[in-house]
Design a protein around this motif. Structure first.
Motif, PDB file in Angstrom:
ATOM      1  N   GLU A 121      12.502  -2.583   8.125  1.00 41.27           N
ATOM      2  CA  GLU A 121      13.164  -1.280   8.043  1.00 41.27           C
ATOM      3  C   GLU A 121      13.698  -1.015   6.641  1.00 41.27           C
ATOM      4  O   GLU A 121      13.569   0.096   6.109  1.00 41.27           O
ATOM      5  CB  GLU A 121      14.294  -1.191   9.071  1.00 41.27           C
ATOM      6  CG  GLU A 121      14.953   0.176   9.097  1.00 41.27           C
ATOM      7  CD  GLU A 121      15.861   0.397  10.286  1.00 41.27           C
ATOM      8  OE1 GLU A 121      16.365   1.530  10.427  1.00 41.27           O
ATOM      9  OE2 GLU A 121      16.064  -0.545  11.080  1.00 41.27           O
ATOM     10  N   ASN A 124      10.852  -0.121   4.536  1.00 36.68           N
ATOM     11  CA  ASN A 124      10.064   0.968   5.129  1.00 36.68           C
ATOM     12  C   ASN A 124       8.597   0.578   5.260  1.00 36.68           C
ATOM     13  O   ASN A 124       7.699   1.312   4.847  1.00 36.68           O
ATOM     14  CB  ASN A 124      10.190   2.268   4.327  1.00 36.68           C
ATOM     15  CG  ASN A 124       9.616   3.453   5.106  1.00 36.68           C
ATOM     16  OD1 ASN A 124       9.607   3.471   6.343  1.00 36.68           O
ATOM     17  ND2 ASN A 124       9.117   4.451   4.385  1.00 36.68           N
ATOM     18  N   ASN A 145      10.649   1.217  12.507  1.00 37.07           N
ATOM     19  CA  ASN A 145       9.525   0.517  11.875  1.00 37.07           C
ATOM     20  C   ASN A 145       8.951  -0.603  12.733  1.00 37.07           C
ATOM     21  O   ASN A 145       7.965  -1.227  12.336  1.00 37.07           O
ATOM     22  CB  ASN A 145       9.964  -0.060  10.534  1.00 37.07           C
ATOM     23  CG  ASN A 145      10.414   1.000   9.552  1.00 37.07           C
ATOM     24  OD1 ASN A 145      11.526   1.528   9.664  1.00 37.07           O
ATOM     25  ND2 ASN A 145       9.562   1.354   8.609  1.00 37.07           N
TER      26      ASN A 145
END
Length: 406
Positions: A121, A124, A145
């Motif tokens: 996360e 990303n 994610n």
């Protein structure tokens, strides 16, 4: 300490762009390549569940998608996280930052999966968890994610609790591994058993990778509970079942492995495992699709796949198909594509990915055959019941995931 990666040692499978010699990058693909890392346990307690088998399955998926000739190439990386979250997060950061990895899969070991989910996360990038089963991944620690793909402790406990009513096994004692997996399994199974009208006689925790389980098994035996449930996995589960046989527990008490797979059944043999009831997301002999793929896997790996390895294939294949359909490796766009696409393949039946990242699919309550009923090697299971995914997994309405309300 192995913390790096080697592309050449694993796969640099090229998905050719239609024109020979074309060098232009594919539209929407960040650097013309899609890179997938298999971050698994290569040598430890879970190596037979994931390990080299997960790498082999991921390689097979890359080759399968290659046949569609998409306009990008795919590279496969792998490394051994050694069941240590700090090593796992170091590798994940290196892959995401330096190697340009778009996706990491497997991350068997709940502590590892939770730690790598945070990294994914932050960076990303995407993570599809095919090895670990912590429900925190789709509850308190859910992430835009991360996808929890194959199983979780809620679904396995929920499936096993069906035997409370069907077989009258209504008192349970847990022998659990003392880390996130064991604690989650005990919590979920205790709730499921209680909902089904059963009671919990007690719980004892053992260290991961322990070889002397005698004191723990004696406590379970003295409880007189009808069920001794093993809340562990891999080599720990094998050692638990072997110790139970040595203490002659099974005539009076039923052994229920909460995360048993065909890998452990094969290692034990039908004589030692007969009668055990397991929850499985995948069985190689379920239907024509599972049989055909599993035989190809066997030809490459020498063993029939378990659900972790079959899930690795399915996850990589469907991820690459989503990239191809979306014409980009942008994680937000690919995730949206995956969540909008039903999943029905050799692994999943009636599969779909929810807002909390849970891939919901059917599970199977299976029983290990008696040796006399085993026709061929790996012919271990009788499928007793199909558990629809919407009944097996935690209802979305009770999810603690922040994404559900968005």
């Amino acid at each position: 300490m192995r913390t790096g990666f080697s592309r050449a040692a694993l796969v640099a499978a090229t998905l050719a762009a239609g024109c020979a010699g074309a060098s232009a990058q594919a539209p929407g693909i960040s650097d013309g390549a899609v890179r997938i890392g298999v971050l698994t346990d290569m040598t430890g307690v879970f190596s037979d569940l994931g390990g080299a088998g997960s790498v082999t399955a991921a390689q097979m998926a890359v080759v399968f998608v290659e046949q569609a000739k998409p306009s990008f190439k795919a590279e496969l990386l792998s490394a051994d996280h050694q069941n240590k979250p700090d090593i796992a997060t170091g590798i994940a950061r290196q892959w995401y930052d330096t190697a340009g990895a778009d996706l990491i899969i497997d991350v068997i070991n709940s502590g590892v999966a939770l730690a790598v989910s945070n990294v994914a996360e932050t960076k990303n990038r995407m993570l599809i968890v095919t090895g670990s089963g912590s429900t925190r991944l789709t509850n308190e620690q859910c992430s835009p994610n991360t996808i929890s793909y194959t199983w979780d402790t809620y679904s396995f406990a929920n499936g096993q609790s069906r035997i409370v009513k069907s077989l009258g096994l209504d008192t349970w004692y847990f022998v659990a591994v003392d880390y996130a997996l064991g604690k989650s399994l005990v919590a979920e199974a205790s709730a499921a058993v209680t909902r089904s009208g059963g009671t919990i006689a007690g719980t004892v925790y053992h260290p991961i990778s322990t070889t002397d389980l005698s004191s723990f098994l004696l406590q379970a035996q003295s409880s007189k509970a009808k069920v001794i449930a093993f809340a562990n996995a891999g080599a720990d589960l094998l050692n638990s079942i072997k110790a139970a046989k040595e203490f002659n527990i099974t005539p009076g008490q039923t052994i229920v492995p909460l995360v048993g797979t065909i890998t452990e059944v094969n290692a034990l043999g039908a004589a030692a495992a007969q009668g055990m009831i397991l929850v499985e997301p995948f069985y190689w002999d379920l239907d024509d699709a599972s049989r055909q793929w599993s035989k190809r896997f066997f030809a490459k790996f020498g063993k029939m796949p378990n659900f972790v390895q079959a899930g690795a294939y399915s996850a990589v294949m469907n991820y690459l198909k989503a990239v191809q359909a979306a014409k980009t490796d942008d994680p937000g766009v690919v995730m949206k594509q995956l969540k909008a696409t039903p999943i029905n393949d050799m692994f999943a039946r009636n599969g779909h990915i929810r807002a909390d990242g849970r891939m919901v699919h059917d599970l199977y309550l299976v029983q290990v055959k008696a040796p006399a009923d085993v026709k061929d090697k790996w012919d271990y299971y009788t499928v007793k019941e199909t558990v629809p995914g919407d009944e097996a997994f935690q209802p979305l309405a009770t999810s603690k995931c922040r994404l559900v309300a968005e």
